[in-house]
Design an enzyme around this catalytic site. Structure first.
Site, PDB file in Angstrom:
ATOM      1  N   TRP A 130       0.857  -1.194   0.000  1.00 47.03           N
ATOM      2  CA  TRP A 130       0.000   0.000   0.000  1.00 47.03           C
ATOM      3  C   TRP A 130       0.889   1.239   0.000  1.00 47.03           C
ATOM      4  O   TRP A 130       1.854   1.316   0.775  1.00 47.03           O
ATOM      5  CB  TRP A 130      -0.900  -0.061   1.237  1.00 47.03           C
ATOM      6  CG  TRP A 130      -1.793   1.127   1.409  1.00 47.03           C
ATOM      7  CD1 TRP A 130      -2.553   1.744   0.452  1.00 47.03           C
ATOM      8  CD2 TRP A 130      -2.020   1.839   2.629  1.00 47.03           C
ATOM      9  NE1 TRP A 130      -3.234   2.784   0.996  1.00 47.03           N
ATOM     10  CE2 TRP A 130      -2.933   2.873   2.325  1.00 47.03           C
ATOM     11  CE3 TRP A 130      -1.555   1.706   3.933  1.00 47.03           C
ATOM     12  CZ2 TRP A 130      -3.384   3.766   3.292  1.00 47.03           C
ATOM     13  CZ3 TRP A 130      -2.011   2.591   4.889  1.00 47.03           C
ATOM     14  CH2 TRP A 130      -2.910   3.604   4.574  1.00 47.03           C
ATOM     15  N   ASP A 211      -0.766  -6.125   9.013  1.00 49.13           N
ATOM     16  CA  ASP A 211      -1.721  -5.041   8.775  1.00 49.13           C
ATOM     17  C   ASP A 211      -3.040  -5.679   8.348  1.00 49.13           C
ATOM     18  O   ASP A 211      -3.126  -6.290   7.277  1.00 49.13           O
ATOM     19  CB  ASP A 211      -1.175  -4.099   7.679  1.00 49.13           C
ATOM     20  CG  ASP A 211      -2.059  -2.872   7.515  1.00 49.13           C
ATOM     21  OD1 ASP A 211      -3.093  -2.774   8.210  1.00 49.13           O
ATOM     22  OD2 ASP A 211      -1.723  -2.002   6.684  1.00 49.13           O
ATOM     23  N   LYS A 246     -13.103   0.047   6.876  1.00 53.15           N
ATOM     24  CA  LYS A 246     -13.804  -0.626   5.781  1.00 53.15           C
ATOM     25  C   LYS A 246     -14.893  -1.543   6.314  1.00 53.15           C
ATOM     26  O   LYS A 246     -16.021  -1.527   5.840  1.00 53.15           O
ATOM     27  CB  LYS A 246     -12.833  -1.446   4.931  1.00 53.15           C
ATOM     28  CG  LYS A 246     -11.443  -0.857   4.803  1.00 53.15           C
ATOM     29  CD  LYS A 246     -11.330   0.231   3.774  1.00 53.15           C
ATOM     30  CE  LYS A 246     -10.002   0.950   3.923  1.00 53.15           C
ATOM     31  NZ  LYS A 246      -9.575   1.719   2.807  1.00 53.15           N
TER      32      LYS A 246
HETATM   33  C1  LMR Z   1      -6.713   2.730  -0.513  1.00 52.17           C
HETATM   34  O1  LMR Z   1      -5.681   2.055  -0.607  1.00 52.17           O
HETATM   35  O2  LMR Z   1      -7.290   3.224  -1.490  1.00 52.17           O
HETATM   36  C2  LMR Z   1      -7.322   2.946   0.854  1.00 52.17           C
HETATM   37  O3  LMR Z   1      -6.630   2.241   1.823  1.00 52.17           O
HETATM   38  C3  LMR Z   1      -7.511   4.372   1.192  1.00 52.17           C
HETATM   39  C4  LMR Z   1      -6.246   5.114   1.506  1.00 52.17           C
HETATM   40  O4  LMR Z   1      -6.202   5.794   2.520  1.00 52.17           O
HETATM   41  O5  LMR Z   1      -5.290   5.034   0.732  1.00 52.17           O
END
Ligand code: LMR
Length: 398
Positions: A130, A211, A246
Protein backbone atom coordinates in the site's frame (compact mmCIF):
# COMPACT_ATOMS: atom_id res chain seq x y z
CA UNK A 1 11.09 30.30 6.25
CA UNK A 2 8.09 28.56 4.73
CA UNK A 3 8.71 30.54 1.56
CA UNK A 4 11.30 27.87 0.77
CA UNK A 5 8.69 25.12 0.55
CA UNK A 6 7.59 24.18 -2.92
CA UNK A 7 4.18 22.82 -3.72
CA UNK A 8 3.95 19.02 -3.63
CA UNK A 9 2.00 16.83 -6.01
CA UNK A 10 -1.24 15.32 -4.66
CA UNK A 11 -1.09 11.95 -2.88
CA UNK A 12 -1.49 9.33 -5.67
CA UNK A 13 -4.54 7.68 -4.06
CA UNK A 14 -6.26 10.69 -2.47
CA UNK A 15 -5.50 12.83 -5.55
CA UNK A 16 -7.78 10.53 -7.54
CA UNK A 17 -10.78 11.67 -5.47
CA UNK A 18 -10.19 15.18 -6.83
CA UNK A 19 -9.47 13.98 -10.37
CA UNK A 20 -12.73 12.03 -10.39
CA UNK A 21 -14.71 14.89 -8.84
CA UNK A 22 -13.50 17.30 -11.51
CA UNK A 23 -14.44 15.04 -14.43
CA UNK A 24 -17.72 16.51 -15.74
CA UNK A 25 -18.74 13.43 -17.77
CA UNK A 26 -21.84 11.72 -16.40
CA UNK A 27 -20.80 8.20 -17.28
CA UNK A 28 -17.49 8.48 -15.37
CA UNK A 29 -16.36 5.52 -13.24
CA UNK A 30 -14.34 5.78 -10.04
CA UNK A 31 -12.04 2.79 -9.51
CA UNK A 32 -9.66 4.76 -7.32
CA UNK A 33 -9.71 4.99 -3.56
CA UNK A 34 -10.57 1.93 -1.46
CA UNK A 35 -14.01 2.92 -0.26
CA UNK A 36 -16.80 0.35 -0.52
CA UNK A 37 -19.65 1.26 -2.86
CA UNK A 38 -22.92 -0.63 -3.28
CA UNK A 39 -24.56 -1.56 -6.57
CA UNK A 40 -25.97 1.99 -6.80
CA UNK A 41 -22.49 3.43 -6.46
CA UNK A 42 -23.18 4.72 -2.94
CA UNK A 43 -21.36 4.35 0.38
CA UNK A 44 -24.26 4.46 2.85
CA UNK A 45 -23.87 4.38 6.63
CA UNK A 46 -24.26 0.72 7.62
CA UNK A 47 -27.51 -0.23 9.39
CA UNK A 48 -25.71 -1.61 12.42
CA UNK A 49 -23.75 1.64 12.67
CA UNK A 50 -26.92 3.74 12.41
CA UNK A 51 -28.58 1.80 15.24
CA UNK A 52 -25.51 1.97 17.46
CA UNK A 53 -25.10 5.67 16.76
CA UNK A 54 -28.72 6.44 17.67
CA UNK A 55 -28.31 4.58 20.94
CA UNK A 56 -25.08 6.41 21.58
CA UNK A 57 -26.72 9.79 21.07
CA UNK A 58 -29.61 8.85 23.37
CA UNK A 59 -27.40 7.48 26.14
CA UNK A 60 -24.34 9.70 26.21
CA UNK A 61 -23.93 11.89 29.27
CA UNK A 62 -20.53 13.53 28.74
CA UNK A 63 -17.83 14.41 26.26
CA UNK A 64 -15.10 14.46 28.88
CA UNK A 65 -11.64 13.00 28.09
CA UNK A 66 -11.17 9.23 28.04
CA UNK A 67 -7.39 9.00 27.76
CA UNK A 68 -4.54 7.94 25.44
CA UNK A 69 -5.56 4.27 25.32
CA UNK A 70 -9.04 5.09 24.01
CA UNK A 71 -12.37 3.47 24.85
CA UNK A 72 -11.80 0.47 27.19
CA UNK A 73 -14.89 -1.48 25.98
CA UNK A 74 -13.70 -1.06 22.39
CA UNK A 75 -10.24 -2.36 23.26
CA UNK A 76 -11.64 -5.46 24.98
CA UNK A 77 -14.09 -6.17 22.15
CA UNK A 78 -11.38 -5.76 19.51
CA UNK A 79 -9.18 -8.33 21.24
CA UNK A 80 -11.99 -10.85 20.72
CA UNK A 81 -12.58 -9.78 17.12
CA UNK A 82 -8.96 -10.17 16.08
CA UNK A 83 -8.03 -13.20 18.22
CA UNK A 84 -11.34 -15.10 18.41
CA UNK A 85 -12.95 -16.31 21.64
CA UNK A 86 -10.50 -19.01 22.69
CA UNK A 87 -7.03 -17.90 21.72
CA UNK A 88 -4.21 -18.79 24.14
CA UNK A 89 -2.89 -15.21 24.03
CA UNK A 90 -6.28 -14.00 25.23
CA UNK A 91 -6.48 -16.57 28.04
CA UNK A 92 -2.99 -15.68 29.16
CA UNK A 93 -3.58 -11.92 28.74
CA UNK A 94 -0.41 -11.55 26.68
CA UNK A 95 -1.76 -8.75 24.53
CA UNK A 96 -1.60 -4.96 24.61
CA UNK A 97 -4.37 -3.43 22.49
CA UNK A 98 -4.93 0.29 22.16
CA UNK A 99 -7.50 2.26 20.16
CA UNK A 100 -5.95 4.45 17.46
CA UNK A 101 -7.18 6.96 14.88
CA UNK A 102 -7.74 4.42 12.10
CA UNK A 103 -5.35 1.77 10.85
CA UNK A 104 -3.02 4.60 9.78
CA UNK A 105 -2.79 5.79 13.39
CA UNK A 106 -1.97 2.22 14.44
CA UNK A 107 0.82 1.95 11.87
CA UNK A 108 2.38 5.23 12.91
CA UNK A 109 2.14 4.54 16.66
CA UNK A 110 3.61 1.07 16.05
CA UNK A 111 6.54 2.63 14.21
CA UNK A 112 7.18 5.00 17.12
CA UNK A 113 6.93 2.11 19.60
CA UNK A 114 9.38 0.04 17.56
CA UNK A 115 11.80 2.96 17.54
CA UNK A 116 11.57 3.26 21.34
CA UNK A 117 12.32 -0.42 21.86
CA UNK A 118 14.57 -1.32 18.91
CA UNK A 119 16.31 1.90 17.80
CA UNK A 120 15.75 2.24 14.05
CA UNK A 121 15.52 -1.28 12.66
CA UNK A 122 14.52 -2.25 9.16
CA UNK A 123 10.94 -3.07 8.34
CA UNK A 124 10.44 -5.21 5.27
CA UNK A 125 7.34 -4.56 3.19
CA UNK A 126 5.92 -6.55 0.30
CA UNK A 127 6.68 -5.46 -3.26
CA UNK A 128 4.23 -3.95 -4.00
CA UNK A 129 2.58 -2.68 -0.85
CA UNK A 130 0.00 0.00 0.00
CA UNK A 131 1.40 3.38 -1.03
CA UNK A 132 0.97 4.91 2.41
CA UNK A 133 2.97 2.24 4.27
CA UNK A 134 6.25 3.92 3.39
CA UNK A 135 5.39 7.40 4.74
CA UNK A 136 3.58 6.03 7.79
CA UNK A 137 6.46 3.79 8.83
CA UNK A 138 9.45 5.45 7.18
CA UNK A 139 8.77 9.04 8.28
CA UNK A 140 9.20 7.94 11.89
CA UNK A 141 12.76 6.84 11.11
CA UNK A 142 12.45 3.12 10.39
CA UNK A 143 14.41 1.83 7.39
CA UNK A 144 12.17 0.40 4.72
CA UNK A 145 13.18 -2.49 2.49
CA UNK A 146 11.03 -4.71 0.35
CA UNK A 147 10.64 -8.42 -0.29
CA UNK A 148 9.28 -9.91 -3.54
CA UNK A 149 5.57 -10.65 -3.31
CA UNK A 150 3.48 -10.24 -6.45
CA UNK A 151 4.47 -11.43 -9.88
CA UNK A 152 2.93 -8.78 -12.14
CA UNK A 153 3.29 -10.95 -15.23
CA UNK A 154 1.74 -14.12 -13.83
CA UNK A 155 -0.63 -12.37 -11.40
CA UNK A 156 0.40 -14.66 -8.53
CA UNK A 157 2.37 -14.48 -5.32
CA UNK A 158 5.99 -15.37 -6.01
CA UNK A 159 6.25 -17.39 -2.85
CA UNK A 160 9.64 -19.00 -3.45
CA UNK A 161 11.29 -15.64 -4.08
CA UNK A 162 9.52 -14.25 -1.02
CA UNK A 163 10.81 -17.09 1.17
CA UNK A 164 14.35 -16.86 -0.07
CA UNK A 165 14.43 -13.10 0.60
CA UNK A 166 12.89 -13.43 4.07
CA UNK A 167 15.41 -16.17 4.82
CA UNK A 168 18.05 -13.42 4.89
CA UNK A 169 16.19 -11.12 7.28
CA UNK A 170 18.02 -10.83 10.61
CA UNK A 171 16.50 -11.11 14.08
CA UNK A 172 15.64 -7.61 15.27
CA UNK A 173 14.04 -6.59 11.96
CA UNK A 174 10.31 -6.47 11.34
CA UNK A 175 8.39 -7.90 8.38
CA UNK A 176 5.04 -6.45 7.38
CA UNK A 177 2.39 -8.86 6.07
CA UNK A 178 -1.13 -8.03 4.89
CA UNK A 179 -3.58 -10.05 7.00
CA UNK A 180 -6.09 -10.41 4.15
CA UNK A 181 -7.12 -8.70 0.91
CA UNK A 182 -3.60 -7.61 -0.01
CA UNK A 183 -3.55 -3.95 -0.99
CA UNK A 184 -2.85 -3.33 -3.88
CA UNK A 185 -2.76 -6.82 -5.47
CA UNK A 186 -5.69 -8.79 -3.97
CA UNK A 187 -3.39 -11.86 -3.90
CA UNK A 188 -3.61 -13.47 -0.46
CA UNK A 189 -1.41 -16.03 1.24
CA UNK A 190 -2.92 -19.48 1.63
CA UNK A 191 -3.10 -21.15 5.04
CA UNK A 192 -0.26 -23.42 4.06
CA UNK A 193 1.87 -20.42 3.12
CA UNK A 194 1.14 -18.74 6.47
CA UNK A 195 2.27 -21.97 8.17
CA UNK A 196 5.50 -22.00 6.20
CA UNK A 197 6.08 -18.36 7.10
CA UNK A 198 5.66 -19.14 10.80
CA UNK A 199 8.40 -21.77 10.53
CA UNK A 200 10.63 -19.31 8.75
CA UNK A 201 10.05 -16.65 11.43
CA UNK A 202 10.85 -19.24 14.12
CA UNK A 203 14.17 -19.96 12.40
CA UNK A 204 15.10 -16.33 11.71
CA UNK A 205 13.78 -14.63 14.85
CA UNK A 206 12.46 -11.43 13.27
CA UNK A 207 9.13 -9.97 14.38
CA UNK A 208 6.02 -10.19 12.18
CA UNK A 209 3.90 -7.09 11.81
CA UNK A 210 0.46 -7.70 10.34
CA UNK A 211 -1.72 -5.04 8.78
CA UNK A 212 -5.35 -6.17 8.94
CA UNK A 213 -7.27 -3.40 7.21
CA UNK A 214 -9.95 -5.54 5.54
CA UNK A 215 -11.05 -8.13 8.12
CA UNK A 216 -14.26 -9.64 6.71
CA UNK A 217 -13.76 -8.53 3.11
CA UNK A 218 -11.89 -11.67 2.00
CA UNK A 219 -13.58 -14.81 3.33
CA UNK A 220 -15.08 -13.69 6.65
CA UNK A 221 -14.02 -12.09 9.93
CA UNK A 222 -12.75 -15.40 11.37
CA UNK A 223 -11.05 -16.67 8.22
CA UNK A 224 -9.35 -13.35 7.45
CA UNK A 225 -7.70 -13.32 10.88
CA UNK A 226 -6.11 -16.75 10.30
CA UNK A 227 -2.57 -15.49 9.63
CA UNK A 228 -2.49 -13.18 12.63
CA UNK A 229 -4.01 -15.77 14.96
CA UNK A 230 -1.52 -18.39 13.85
CA UNK A 231 1.48 -16.10 14.27
CA UNK A 232 0.24 -14.86 17.65
CA UNK A 233 -0.18 -18.49 18.74
CA UNK A 234 3.18 -19.79 17.56
CA UNK A 235 5.54 -16.84 17.98
CA UNK A 236 6.67 -14.95 21.07
CA UNK A 237 5.78 -11.50 19.76
CA UNK A 238 3.68 -10.09 16.98
CA UNK A 239 2.48 -6.60 16.03
CA UNK A 240 -0.97 -5.95 14.54
CA UNK A 241 -2.47 -2.82 13.02
CA UNK A 242 -6.20 -3.16 12.50
CA UNK A 243 -8.68 -0.83 10.85
CA UNK A 244 -12.45 -0.45 11.29
CA UNK A 245 -12.70 1.93 8.34
CA UNK A 246 -13.80 -0.63 5.78
CA UNK A 247 -15.55 -3.41 7.70
CA UNK A 248 -17.66 -0.97 9.75
CA UNK A 249 -17.74 1.68 7.00
CA UNK A 250 -16.45 4.22 9.53
CA UNK A 251 -13.84 5.80 7.24
CA UNK A 252 -14.03 9.42 8.36
CA UNK A 253 -14.54 8.56 12.03
CA UNK A 254 -10.97 7.20 12.17
CA UNK A 255 -11.28 3.99 14.18
CA UNK A 256 -8.58 1.34 14.46
CA UNK A 257 -6.29 -0.33 16.96
CA UNK A 258 -2.69 -1.27 17.54
CA UNK A 259 -2.11 -4.64 19.21
CA UNK A 260 1.11 -6.24 20.37
CA UNK A 261 1.19 -9.84 21.53
CA UNK A 262 3.94 -10.45 24.07
CA UNK A 263 5.78 -13.23 25.87
CA UNK A 264 4.48 -12.35 29.33
CA UNK A 265 1.63 -10.49 31.01
CA UNK A 266 4.13 -8.04 32.50
CA UNK A 267 5.50 -7.31 29.04
CA UNK A 268 1.99 -6.61 27.70
CA UNK A 269 1.42 -4.19 30.56
CA UNK A 270 4.77 -2.49 29.93
CA UNK A 271 4.10 -2.21 26.19
CA UNK A 272 0.74 -0.57 26.97
CA UNK A 273 2.47 2.12 29.02
CA UNK A 274 4.91 2.82 26.19
CA UNK A 275 2.11 3.06 23.65
CA UNK A 276 0.32 5.49 25.97
CA UNK A 277 3.50 7.59 26.14
CA UNK A 278 3.88 7.61 22.34
CA UNK A 279 0.23 8.57 21.88
CA UNK A 280 0.45 11.37 24.45
CA UNK A 281 3.40 12.80 22.53
CA UNK A 282 1.67 12.74 19.12
CA UNK A 283 -2.08 13.35 19.45
CA UNK A 284 -2.63 12.91 23.19
CA UNK A 285 -5.73 10.74 22.81
CA UNK A 286 -7.92 9.33 20.05
CA UNK A 287 -11.49 10.45 19.27
CA UNK A 288 -14.13 8.24 20.88
CA UNK A 289 -17.25 8.47 18.70
CA UNK A 290 -16.47 5.74 16.17
CA UNK A 291 -14.91 3.45 18.76
CA UNK A 292 -18.05 3.66 20.92
CA UNK A 293 -20.11 2.66 17.87
CA UNK A 294 -17.90 -0.38 17.21
CA UNK A 295 -17.93 -1.34 20.90
CA UNK A 296 -21.73 -1.16 20.89
CA UNK A 297 -22.04 -3.37 17.78
CA UNK A 298 -19.61 -5.97 19.06
CA UNK A 299 -21.31 -6.13 22.48
CA UNK A 300 -24.91 -6.43 21.27
CA UNK A 301 -25.77 -9.85 19.74
CA UNK A 302 -28.54 -8.37 17.56
CA UNK A 303 -26.40 -5.57 16.19
CA UNK A 304 -23.52 -7.99 15.72
CA UNK A 305 -25.75 -10.19 13.57
CA UNK A 306 -26.95 -7.24 11.48
CA UNK A 307 -23.34 -6.11 11.02
CA UNK A 308 -22.15 -9.59 9.99
CA UNK A 309 -24.96 -9.83 7.44
CA UNK A 310 -24.13 -6.45 5.95
CA UNK A 311 -20.44 -7.35 5.81
CA UNK A 312 -21.30 -10.64 4.13
CA UNK A 313 -23.36 -8.80 1.49
CA UNK A 314 -20.43 -6.49 0.76
CA UNK A 315 -18.08 -9.47 0.46
CA UNK A 316 -20.50 -11.32 -1.82
CA UNK A 317 -20.89 -8.27 -4.01
CA UNK A 318 -17.14 -8.02 -4.48
CA UNK A 319 -16.90 -11.72 -5.37
CA UNK A 320 -19.83 -11.46 -7.75
CA UNK A 321 -18.42 -8.34 -9.44
CA UNK A 322 -15.07 -10.05 -9.93
CA UNK A 323 -16.68 -13.13 -11.49
CA UNK A 324 -18.97 -11.01 -13.65
CA UNK A 325 -16.07 -8.91 -14.91
CA UNK A 326 -14.07 -12.00 -15.89
CA UNK A 327 -17.09 -13.27 -17.80
CA UNK A 328 -17.66 -9.91 -19.53
CA UNK A 329 -14.03 -9.77 -20.62
CA UNK A 330 -14.08 -13.35 -21.89
CA UNK A 331 -17.16 -12.50 -23.95
CA UNK A 332 -15.20 -9.66 -25.53
CA UNK A 333 -12.54 -11.99 -26.80
CA UNK A 334 -9.94 -11.46 -24.09
CA UNK A 335 -9.69 -15.19 -23.31
CA UNK A 336 -8.31 -16.07 -19.90
CA UNK A 337 -6.12 -12.97 -19.67
CA UNK A 338 -8.13 -11.46 -16.81
CA UNK A 339 -9.19 -14.69 -15.06
CA UNK A 340 -6.89 -13.82 -12.15
CA UNK A 341 -9.44 -11.17 -11.09
CA UNK A 342 -11.73 -13.91 -9.83
CA UNK A 343 -8.91 -15.60 -7.88
CA UNK A 344 -7.97 -12.41 -6.04
CA UNK A 345 -9.77 -11.07 -2.98
CA UNK A 346 -11.01 -7.87 -1.44
CA UNK A 347 -11.26 -4.47 -3.00
CA UNK A 348 -8.19 -4.35 -5.20
CA UNK A 349 -6.49 -5.95 -8.18
CA UNK A 350 -3.97 -4.86 -10.76
CA UNK A 351 -5.18 -4.97 -14.34
CA UNK A 352 -1.59 -5.12 -15.59
CA UNK A 353 -2.04 -2.20 -18.02
CA UNK A 354 0.64 0.08 -19.39
CA UNK A 355 0.62 3.70 -18.12
CA UNK A 356 -0.59 4.97 -21.50
CA UNK A 357 -3.54 2.56 -21.39
CA UNK A 358 -4.47 3.90 -17.94
CA UNK A 359 -4.28 7.44 -19.33
CA UNK A 360 -6.43 6.46 -22.30
CA UNK A 361 -9.08 4.99 -20.00
CA UNK A 362 -9.21 8.25 -18.03
CA UNK A 363 -9.08 10.63 -20.98
CA UNK A 364 -11.19 8.81 -23.54
CA UNK A 365 -13.54 6.77 -21.37
CA UNK A 366 -13.76 8.73 -18.05
CA UNK A 367 -12.56 5.67 -16.12
CA UNK A 368 -10.27 6.60 -13.23
CA UNK A 369 -7.79 4.27 -11.51
CA UNK A 370 -4.29 4.45 -10.04
CA UNK A 371 -1.46 4.95 -12.53
CA UNK A 372 -0.19 1.41 -11.87
CA UNK A 373 -3.63 0.08 -13.00
CA UNK A 374 -4.81 -0.88 -9.52
CA UNK A 375 -8.60 -0.90 -9.52
CA UNK A 376 -10.99 -0.72 -6.61
CA UNK A 377 -13.42 -3.40 -7.80
CA UNK A 378 -16.48 -2.03 -5.99
CA UNK A 379 -16.51 1.01 -8.27
CA UNK A 380 -18.10 -1.38 -10.79
CA UNK A 381 -21.81 -2.12 -10.69
CA UNK A 382 -24.70 -3.37 -12.79
CA UNK A 383 -25.02 -0.02 -14.54
CA UNK A 384 -21.41 0.46 -15.61
CA UNK A 385 -19.72 -2.95 -15.88
CA UNK A 386 -20.59 -3.44 -19.57
CA UNK A 387 -19.21 -0.05 -20.45
CA UNK A 388 -16.07 -0.75 -18.44
CA UNK A 389 -15.50 -4.15 -20.09
CA UNK A 390 -15.99 -2.56 -23.52
CA UNK A 391 -13.48 0.20 -22.73
CA UNK A 392 -10.94 -2.23 -21.27
CA UNK A 393 -11.24 -4.47 -24.32
CA UNK A 394 -10.70 -1.42 -26.56
CA UNK A 395 -7.52 -0.23 -24.82
CA UNK A 396 -6.21 -3.79 -24.41
CA UNK A 397 -6.31 -4.26 -28.15
CA UNK A 398 -3.95 -1.30 -28.72
C1 LMR B 1 -6.71 2.73 -0.51
O1 LMR B 1 -5.68 2.06 -0.61
O2 LMR B 1 -7.29 3.22 -1.49
C2 LMR B 1 -7.32 2.95 0.85
O3 LMR B 1 -6.63 2.24 1.82
C3 LMR B 1 -7.51 4.37 1.19
C4 LMR B 1 -6.25 5.11 1.51
O4 LMR B 1 -6.20 5.79 2.52
O5 LMR B 1 -5.29 5.03 0.73
Amino acid sequence: MFINLEQLPADPILGLIKQFGEDPREHKIDLGVGVYKDNQGLTPVMQAVQHAEQKLFADQTTKSYIGPLGVPQFNEAMKLLVLGQRHSVLNEQRIALVQTPGGCGALRVAAELIKRSHGAPTIWVSEPTWGNHTPLLGDSGLNIRSYPYYDFGKHRIQFDAMLSCLNQVPAGDFVLFHGSCHNPSGADLTREQWQQLVQLVQRRGFTPFIDLAYQGFGEGTEQDAYGFRLMAEQLPECVLAVSCSKNFGLYRERVGALAVTTETVASAQAVTTHIARVVRGIYSMPPSHGALIVAQILADPNLYKVWQEELSQMRQRLLHTRANLVEQLRQRGLGDRFDFLAREKGMFSFLGLKPEQVVALAEQFAIHMLGNSRISVCGLNGANIDYFAEALAAVSAR
